[in-house]
Design a protein around this motif. Structure first.
Motif, PDB file in Angstrom:
ATOM      1  N   VAL A  50      12.710 -16.181 -19.057  1.00  0.00           N
ATOM      2  CA  VAL A  50      12.816 -17.391 -18.252  1.00  0.00           C
ATOM      3  C   VAL A  50      13.212 -16.956 -16.846  1.00  0.00           C
ATOM      4  O   VAL A  50      14.061 -16.071 -16.686  1.00  0.00           O
ATOM      5  CB  VAL A  50      13.880 -18.341 -18.856  1.00  0.00           C
ATOM      6  CG1 VAL A  50      14.128 -19.531 -17.964  1.00  0.00           C
ATOM      7  CG2 VAL A  50      13.461 -18.791 -20.242  1.00  0.00           C
ATOM      8  N   ASP A  66      22.123 -21.141 -25.629  1.00  0.00           N
ATOM      9  CA  ASP A  66      21.170 -22.169 -26.035  1.00  0.00           C
ATOM     10  C   ASP A  66      19.761 -21.586 -26.113  1.00  0.00           C
ATOM     11  O   ASP A  66      19.010 -21.891 -27.042  1.00  0.00           O
ATOM     12  CB  ASP A  66      21.188 -23.351 -25.060  1.00  0.00           C
ATOM     13  CG  ASP A  66      20.184 -24.414 -25.454  1.00  0.00           C
ATOM     14  OD1 ASP A  66      20.309 -24.973 -26.567  1.00  0.00           O
ATOM     15  OD2 ASP A  66      19.265 -24.683 -24.656  1.00  0.00           O
ATOM     16  N   LEU A  67      19.405 -20.731 -25.168  1.00  0.00           N
ATOM     17  CA  LEU A  67      18.084 -20.112 -25.175  1.00  0.00           C
ATOM     18  C   LEU A  67      17.912 -19.234 -26.418  1.00  0.00           C
ATOM     19  O   LEU A  67      16.872 -19.283 -27.087  1.00  0.00           O
ATOM     20  CB  LEU A  67      17.888 -19.294 -23.896  1.00  0.00           C
ATOM     21  CG  LEU A  67      16.468 -18.862 -23.567  1.00  0.00           C
ATOM     22  CD1 LEU A  67      15.538 -20.060 -23.412  1.00  0.00           C
ATOM     23  CD2 LEU A  67      16.450 -18.017 -22.296  1.00  0.00           C
ATOM     24  N   GLN A  70      17.448 -21.570 -29.419  1.00  0.00           N
ATOM     25  CA  GLN A  70      16.090 -22.134 -29.464  1.00  0.00           C
ATOM     26  C   GLN A  70      15.077 -21.112 -29.972  1.00  0.00           C
ATOM     27  O   GLN A  70      14.179 -21.451 -30.759  1.00  0.00           O
ATOM     28  CB  GLN A  70      15.668 -22.615 -28.073  1.00  0.00           C
ATOM     29  CG  GLN A  70      16.340 -23.877 -27.613  1.00  0.00           C
ATOM     30  CD  GLN A  70      15.697 -24.367 -26.333  1.00  0.00           C
ATOM     31  OE1 GLN A  70      14.518 -24.749 -26.336  1.00  0.00           O
ATOM     32  NE2 GLN A  70      16.452 -24.342 -25.249  1.00  0.00           N
ATOM     33  N   ALA A  74      12.849 -21.346 -33.349  1.00  0.00           N
ATOM     34  CA  ALA A  74      11.377 -21.293 -33.278  1.00  0.00           C
ATOM     35  C   ALA A  74      10.803 -20.298 -34.281  1.00  0.00           C
ATOM     36  O   ALA A  74       9.776 -20.573 -34.910  1.00  0.00           O
ATOM     37  CB  ALA A  74      10.929 -20.936 -31.867  1.00  0.00           C
ATOM     38  N   SER A 105       5.852 -23.226 -27.047  1.00  0.00           N
ATOM     39  CA  SER A 105       5.858 -24.691 -27.173  1.00  0.00           C
ATOM     40  C   SER A 105       7.175 -25.218 -27.751  1.00  0.00           C
ATOM     41  O   SER A 105       7.496 -26.393 -27.585  1.00  0.00           O
ATOM     42  CB  SER A 105       4.682 -25.160 -28.028  1.00  0.00           C
ATOM     43  OG  SER A 105       4.909 -24.881 -29.411  1.00  0.00           O
ATOM     44  N   CYS A 106       7.937 -24.362 -28.411  1.00  0.00           N
ATOM     45  CA  CYS A 106       9.203 -24.772 -29.027  1.00  0.00           C
ATOM     46  C   CYS A 106      10.380 -24.709 -28.057  1.00  0.00           C
ATOM     47  O   CYS A 106      11.434 -25.280 -28.333  1.00  0.00           O
ATOM     48  CB  CYS A 106       9.523 -23.864 -30.212  1.00  0.00           C
ATOM     49  SG  CYS A 106       8.375 -24.011 -31.585  1.00  0.00           S
ATOM     50  N   ILE A 107      10.220 -24.008 -26.955  1.00  0.00           N
ATOM     51  CA  ILE A 107      11.341 -23.745 -26.051  1.00  0.00           C
ATOM     52  C   ILE A 107      11.359 -24.790 -24.941  1.00  0.00           C
ATOM     53  O   ILE A 107      10.350 -25.037 -24.288  1.00  0.00           O
ATOM     54  CB  ILE A 107      11.233 -22.328 -25.446  1.00  0.00           C
ATOM     55  CG1 ILE A 107      11.070 -21.269 -26.544  1.00  0.00           C
ATOM     56  CG2 ILE A 107      12.419 -22.035 -24.538  1.00  0.00           C
ATOM     57  CD1 ILE A 107      12.203 -21.192 -27.542  1.00  0.00           C
ATOM     58  N   LYS A 108      12.505 -25.389 -24.739  1.00  0.00           N
ATOM     59  CA  LYS A 108      12.681 -26.405 -23.698  1.00  0.00           C
ATOM     60  C   LYS A 108      13.670 -25.897 -22.656  1.00  0.00           C
ATOM     61  O   LYS A 108      14.812 -25.558 -22.988  1.00  0.00           O
ATOM     62  CB  LYS A 108      13.196 -27.724 -24.298  1.00  0.00           C
ATOM     63  CG  LYS A 108      12.339 -28.260 -25.440  1.00  0.00           C
ATOM     64  CD  LYS A 108      10.920 -28.525 -25.023  1.00  0.00           C
ATOM     65  CE  LYS A 108      10.103 -29.046 -26.191  1.00  0.00           C
ATOM     66  NZ  LYS A 108       8.768 -28.503 -26.274  1.00  0.00           N
ATOM     67  N   VAL A 109      13.219 -25.815 -21.418  1.00  0.00           N
ATOM     68  CA  VAL A 109      14.095 -25.422 -20.312  1.00  0.00           C
ATOM     69  C   VAL A 109      13.988 -26.479 -19.221  1.00  0.00           C
ATOM     70  O   VAL A 109      13.016 -27.231 -19.167  1.00  0.00           O
ATOM     71  CB  VAL A 109      13.733 -24.020 -19.752  1.00  0.00           C
ATOM     72  CG1 VAL A 109      13.912 -22.951 -20.816  1.00  0.00           C
ATOM     73  CG2 VAL A 109      12.323 -23.981 -19.194  1.00  0.00           C
ATOM     74  N   THR A 110      14.994 -26.531 -18.374  1.00  0.00           N
ATOM     75  CA  THR A 110      14.989 -27.496 -17.283  1.00  0.00           C
ATOM     76  C   THR A 110      14.957 -26.750 -15.948  1.00  0.00           C
ATOM     77  O   THR A 110      15.506 -25.652 -15.829  1.00  0.00           O
ATOM     78  CB  THR A 110      16.221 -28.413 -17.328  1.00  0.00           C
ATOM     79  OG1 THR A 110      17.407 -27.608 -17.318  1.00  0.00           O
ATOM     80  CG2 THR A 110      16.225 -29.272 -18.583  1.00  0.00           C
ATOM     81  N   GLN A 114      12.092 -21.746 -15.693  1.00  0.00           N
ATOM     82  CA  GLN A 114      10.782 -21.948 -16.314  1.00  0.00           C
ATOM     83  C   GLN A 114      10.436 -20.719 -17.150  1.00  0.00           C
ATOM     84  O   GLN A 114      10.838 -19.604 -16.820  1.00  0.00           O
ATOM     85  CB  GLN A 114       9.705 -22.219 -15.278  1.00  0.00           C
ATOM     86  CG  GLN A 114       9.493 -21.106 -14.278  1.00  0.00           C
ATOM     87  CD  GLN A 114       8.447 -21.485 -13.233  1.00  0.00           C
ATOM     88  OE1 GLN A 114       7.938 -22.574 -13.195  1.00  0.00           O
ATOM     89  NE2 GLN A 114       8.129 -20.536 -12.374  1.00  0.00           N
TER      90      GLN A 114
END
Length: 124
Positions: A50, A66-67, A70, A74, A105-110, A114
């Motif tokens: 990221v 958290d990363l 996740q 996944a 597609s399973c990983i959500k970052v803000t 990215q």
């Protein structure tokens, strides 16, 4: 002897990155050019990277723990699985590239973080 100096004009941006990794064991048989491989097992390694251009007030790009969580979540359905019949892959051809796409597609970052890469490798 020559010295080279690169001057950076203000403002400049720097990309900050963080990577987490995990591994899992799974079996698959990929179809290539209409030919099915024999089922075989691998020790798979996954590296998720990221990047972003700024840090939050705590000096973090993203919550590292958290990363990691996740990424572990996944790959959990893939571990000790036959990837050809694994529900999360929707019975699609379980290529290394398809697995990388699924994990991404399973990983959500803000923002500003990215996902810049998901590297999946197979080892015998």
């Amino acid at each position: 002897m020559h010295n080279y100096i690169m001057l950076l004009a203000e403002p400049f941006t720097i990309s900050l990155g963080i990577s987490v990794e995990t591994s899992f064991v799974a079996t698959h048989a990929v179809t290539m050019n209409g030919i099915d491989e024999n089922p075989h097992s691998h020790n798979w390694k996954v590296v998720l990277t990221v990047q972003g251009d700024s840090l939050d007030n705590d000096g973090l790009l993203i919550d590292f723990l958290d990363l990691e969580k996740q990424l572990e979540e996944a790959v959990a359905p893939l571990n000790d699985a036959n990837l050809n019949s694994c529900a999360v892959l929707n019975k699609q051809n379980p290529s290394t590239e398809r697995i990388a796409c699924y994990i991404a597609s399973c990983i959500k970052v803000t923002p500003p973080a990215q996902i810049t890469s998901v590297t999946v490798t197979e080892a015998p």
